[in-house]
Motif scaffolding. Structure first.
Motif, short mmCIF file in Angstrom:
data_model
loop_
_atom_site.label_atom_id
_atom_site.label_comp_id
_atom_site.label_asym_id
_atom_site.label_seq_id
_atom_site.Cartn_x
_atom_site.Cartn_y
_atom_site.Cartn_z
N LEU A 1 -0.98 -13.30 13.55
CA LEU A 1 -0.59 -11.77 13.55
C LEU A 1 -0.46 -11.41 14.93
O LEU A 1 0.50 -10.32 15.06
N TRP B 1 3.01 -11.99 16.47
CA TRP B 1 3.99 -11.35 15.66
C TRP B 1 3.89 -9.89 16.16
O TRP B 1 5.09 -9.27 16.71
N ILE B 2 3.01 -9.41 16.43
CA ILE B 2 2.78 -7.89 16.76
C ILE B 2 3.31 -7.84 18.22
O ILE B 2 4.03 -6.80 18.69
N TRP C 1 -2.41 -1.53 17.61
CA TRP C 1 -2.83 -2.58 16.37
C TRP C 1 -3.94 -3.21 16.94
O TRP C 1 -3.98 -3.76 18.12
N TYR D 1 6.22 -1.75 9.07
CA TYR D 1 5.38 -2.66 9.36
C TYR D 1 5.14 -3.17 8.10
O TYR D 1 5.07 -4.52 8.01
N ARG D 2 4.57 -2.47 6.88
CA ARG D 2 4.16 -3.00 5.67
C ARG D 2 5.36 -3.88 4.99
O ARG D 2 5.01 -5.09 4.68
N HIS E 1 7.94 -5.45 6.67
CA HIS E 1 8.42 -6.51 7.85
C HIS E 1 8.24 -7.97 7.07
O HIS E 1 7.28 -8.32 6.57
N GLU F 1 8.38 -10.78 8.43
CA GLU F 1 7.25 -11.67 9.07
C GLU F 1 5.88 -11.24 8.60
O GLU F 1 4.80 -12.26 8.38
N HIS F 2 5.60 -9.93 8.71
CA HIS F 2 4.08 -9.68 7.75
C HIS F 2 3.99 -10.16 6.54
O HIS F 2 3.02 -10.45 6.18
N LYS F 3 5.14 -10.10 5.57
CA LYS F 3 5.07 -10.46 4.15
C LYS F 3 4.66 -12.16 4.31
O LYS F 3 3.89 -12.41 3.48
#
Length: 101
Positions: A27, A30-31, A43, A73-74, A76, A78-80
């Motif tokens: 995480l 990615w951030i 974050w 963000y939600r 994105h 990569e987040h998923k």
């Protein structure tokens, strides 16, 4: 108006500290790249300190310039991906809130 997102997780029994460290590292990497995360103001994430009984095991807190930035963000990819591959299979419970300020 700024939006803050807070999510907490409790892991399934047997989830190792090393696995949680891997999730946090992925995480954070990615951030840190900030690609497609325009409007992310802050974050922070990490495991619970264990000070109080009954707490969740892990939390993420993120603040965005506005709701659109939160939605980027939600949603994105990569987040998923991280959620689907690393987080979701280990969640025993989840709670989240988004609030404006």
């Amino acid at each position: 108006m700024a939006v803050t997102h807070v999510v907490t997780f409790s892991w399934v029994e047997g989830t190792s500290a090393g696995t949680v460290e891997d999730i946090l590292r992925n995480l954070q990497e990615w951030i840190d790249r900030r690609e497609g995360l325009e409007g992310l103001e802050s974050w922070k994430a990490g495991p619970d300190l264990g000070v109080n009984e009954g707490n969740a095991d892990f939390a993420v807190s993120a603040t965005f310039t506005d709701q659109d930035a939160y939605l980027r963000y939600r949603d994105h990819p990569e987040h998923k991906r991280i959620i689907a591959e690393q987080i979701a299979p280990l969640i025993s419970s989840r709670s989240a809130v988004q609030f404006a300020h």
